[in-house]
Design a protein around this motif. Structure first.
Motif, PDB file in Angstrom:
ATOM      1  N   ASN A 233       0.820  -1.216   0.000  1.00  0.00           N
ATOM      2  CA  ASN A 233       0.000   0.000   0.000  1.00  0.00           C
ATOM      3  C   ASN A 233       0.854   1.266   0.000  1.00  0.00           C
ATOM      4  N   TYR A 234       1.993   1.211   0.666  1.00  0.00           N
ATOM      5  CA  TYR A 234       2.922   2.343   0.606  1.00  0.00           C
ATOM      6  C   TYR A 234       3.318   2.629  -0.849  1.00  0.00           C
ATOM      7  N   LEU A 235       3.631   1.579  -1.573  1.00  0.00           N
ATOM      8  CA  LEU A 235       4.083   1.749  -2.952  1.00  0.00           C
ATOM      9  C   LEU A 235       2.954   2.218  -3.863  1.00  0.00           C
ATOM     10  N   ILE A 236       1.735   1.799  -3.559  1.00  0.00           N
ATOM     11  CA  ILE A 236       0.594   2.323  -4.318  1.00  0.00           C
ATOM     12  C   ILE A 236       0.488   3.833  -4.119  1.00  0.00           C
ATOM     13  N   LEU A 237       0.737   4.290  -2.899  1.00  0.00           N
ATOM     14  CA  LEU A 237       0.696   5.731  -2.638  1.00  0.00           C
ATOM     15  C   LEU A 237       1.774   6.473  -3.426  1.00  0.00           C
ATOM     16  N   THR A 238       2.946   5.861  -3.568  1.00  0.00           N
ATOM     17  CA  THR A 238       3.999   6.535  -4.338  1.00  0.00           C
ATOM     18  C   THR A 238       3.603   6.693  -5.799  1.00  0.00           C
ATOM     19  N   LEU A 239       2.745   5.798  -6.289  1.00  0.00           N
ATOM     20  CA  LEU A 239       2.353   5.844  -7.702  1.00  0.00           C
ATOM     21  C   LEU A 239       1.339   6.947  -8.004  1.00  0.00           C
ATOM     22  N   VAL A 240       0.906   7.671  -6.982  1.00  0.00           N
ATOM     23  CA  VAL A 240       0.064   8.849  -7.232  1.00  0.00           C
ATOM     24  C   VAL A 240       0.796   9.834  -8.144  1.00  0.00           C
ATOM     25  N   CYS A 241       2.129   9.792  -8.102  1.00  0.00           N
ATOM     26  CA  CYS A 241       2.927  10.712  -8.922  1.00  0.00           C
ATOM     27  C   CYS A 241       2.705  10.505 -10.418  1.00  0.00           C
ATOM     28  N   GLU A 242       2.123   9.371 -10.803  1.00  0.00           N
ATOM     29  CA  GLU A 242       1.859   9.151 -12.223  1.00  0.00           C
ATOM     30  C   GLU A 242       0.842  10.146 -12.774  1.00  0.00           C
ATOM     31  N   LEU A 243       0.060  10.761 -11.900  1.00  0.00           N
ATOM     32  CA  LEU A 243      -0.824  11.840 -12.356  1.00  0.00           C
ATOM     33  C   LEU A 243      -0.009  12.976 -12.961  1.00  0.00           C
ATOM     34  N   HIS A 244       1.107  13.286 -12.332  1.00  0.00           N
ATOM     35  CA  HIS A 244       1.981  14.325 -12.886  1.00  0.00           C
ATOM     36  C   HIS A 244       2.675  13.845 -14.153  1.00  0.00           C
ATOM     37  N   SER A 245       3.045  12.576 -14.176  1.00  0.00           N
ATOM     38  CA  SER A 245       3.739  12.046 -15.349  1.00  0.00           C
ATOM     39  C   SER A 245       2.884  12.151 -16.610  1.00  0.00           C
ATOM     40  N   ILE A 246       1.564  12.126 -16.452  1.00  0.00           N
ATOM     41  CA  ILE A 246       0.683  12.301 -17.611  1.00  0.00           C
ATOM     42  C   ILE A 246       1.027  13.590 -18.347  1.00  0.00           C
ATOM     43  N   PHE A 247       1.230  14.664 -17.593  1.00  0.00           N
ATOM     44  CA  PHE A 247       1.471  15.965 -18.218  1.00  0.00           C
ATOM     45  C   PHE A 247       2.922  16.120 -18.675  1.00  0.00           C
ATOM     46  N   LEU A 248       3.840  15.409 -18.026  1.00  0.00           N
ATOM     47  CA  LEU A 248       5.213  15.389 -18.535  1.00  0.00           C
ATOM     48  C   LEU A 248       5.256  14.752 -19.918  1.00  0.00           C
ATOM     49  N   HIS A 249       4.595  13.607 -20.050  1.00  0.00           N
ATOM     50  CA  HIS A 249       4.623  12.894 -21.327  1.00  0.00           C
ATOM     51  C   HIS A 249       3.789  13.609 -22.390  1.00  0.00           C
ATOM     52  N   SER A 250       2.655  14.164 -21.989  1.00  0.00           N
ATOM     53  CA  SER A 250       1.819  14.861 -22.974  1.00  0.00           C
ATOM     54  C   SER A 250       2.526  16.107 -23.494  1.00  0.00           C
ATOM     55  N   ARG A 251       3.294  16.781 -22.626  1.00  0.00           N
ATOM     56  CA  ARG A 251       4.062  17.937 -23.087  1.00  0.00           C
ATOM     57  C   ARG A 251       5.089  17.521 -24.133  1.00  0.00           C
ATOM     58  N   LYS A 252       5.763  16.411 -23.876  1.00  0.00           N
ATOM     59  CA  LYS A 252       6.783  15.959 -24.821  1.00  0.00           C
ATOM     60  C   LYS A 252       6.153  15.592 -26.167  1.00  0.00           C
ATOM     61  N   ILE A 253       5.018  14.900 -26.118  1.00  0.00           N
ATOM     62  CA  ILE A 253       4.338  14.532 -27.363  1.00  0.00           C
ATOM     63  C   ILE A 253       3.841  15.780 -28.087  1.00  0.00           C
ATOM     64  N   ARG A 254       3.303  16.724 -27.324  1.00  0.00           N
ATOM     65  CA  ARG A 254       2.824  17.972 -27.935  1.00  0.00           C
ATOM     66  C   ARG A 254       3.938  18.663 -28.710  1.00  0.00           C
TER      67      ARG A 254
END
Length: 277
Positions: free
Chosen positions: A165-186
């Motif tokens: 469950n601790y590691l699941i909490l760390t994966l909340v950061c993938e919400l930010h990664s969405i915009f990192l990757h979308s910026r690069k694709i853009r």
């Protein structure tokens, strides 16, 4: 993520060796120790590799574009699954018991183990893809170090069935990664007008999720680990968790610097236009 030059060959060989050792370890656990639940790790690898092949065949053959597109797919699916897991548990038990030490260390919320396996499979796939097409740079590529740390922490947690469950909490950061990757694709597809509404909104979301979904959660998780350190049994769980979070926080600091630099470069045309006006 820049393509590496000749100086990165030694780093590539090292990280390839660690990836092969990881694969042997996973297969050994599945085949000889009958850890059938770890099949979801292999499923994650195959799913994202299949997505890679589809994107390469149907959209673009550029390795960097393909890698970024699949990374966006992972960030989106992982974010959705993590939000679903957290909201479901919140509605079921509330926050009172959800973040207790026993729940975070010894428990596993519904679907949490499978989600962690699937995400672990992605990081192995992505490590291989970057090594295969040399989508990294420097003598010590930070992205490869990041993936190695995650593979180490995730895999040991899955083997021992602790801190899921601790590691699941760390994966909340993938919400930010969405915009990192979308910026690069853009930027790859040519949308670079700093004055466009798309770019402005994207940067607001990029910075907002960086703080709310990456920086603050990782700091809070680290603080929680330190606060509850006396509750951990003797073993590798606490040192490994602290090591992993220290690595993540250091990488977050580097990411903040890189993100600020990218932000300044992208808005510089706006500043230049204002000066000319």
């Amino acid at each position: 993520m820049a393509r590496t030059e000749q100086g990165g060959d030694r780093a590539g060989a090292f990280f390839l060796a660690t990836l092969l050792l990881w694969l042997v370890s996973i297969l050994f656990e599945i085949l000889f120790n009958r850890r059938d639940e770890l099949v979801y790790v292999i499923a994650g690898c195959l799913f994202f590799q299949a997505a890679n092949w589809i994107v390469r065949r149907c959209i673009s053959r550029d390795p960097l574009f393909v890698n970024t597109f699949v990374s966006l797919l992972h960030s989106s699916t992982t974010s959705a699954s993590v939000v679903y897991i957290l909201l479901s548990q919140w509605m079921k038990d509330g926050s009172g018991t959800m973040f207790e030490h026993t729940q975070l260390v010894g428990g596993a919320w519904p679907w949490a183990y499978k989600a962690l396996c699937f995400s672990c499979g992605y990081f192995a796939y992505d490590q291989w893809d970057m090594l295969q097409y040399r989508l990294y740079g420097g003598w010590i590529p930070s992205i490869l170090v990041h993936h190695l740390i995650l593979l180490l922490c995730f895999t040991l947690a899955l083997y021992r069935n602790v801190t899921i469950n601790y590691l699941i909490l760390t994966l909340v950061c993938e919400l930010h990664s969405i915009f990192l990757h979308s910026r690069k694709i853009r930027r790859m597809v040519g949308i670079r007008d700093a004055e466009s509404m798309i770019v402005k909104v994207e940067w607001v979301l990029n910075w907002g999720t960086f703080f709310l979904a990456r920086l603050v959660p990782h700091i809070l998780i680290t603080a929680k680990l330190i606060k509850d350190s006396s509750k951990f049994r003797s073993g590798v769980e606490l040192p490994l968790a602290l090591f992993g979070m220290a690595g993540m926080n250091m990488l977050n600091a580097g990411l903040a610097i890189d993100l600020f630099g990218a932000f300044r470069r992208e808005i510089s045309p706006m500043n230049s236009n204002r000066r000319r006006d």
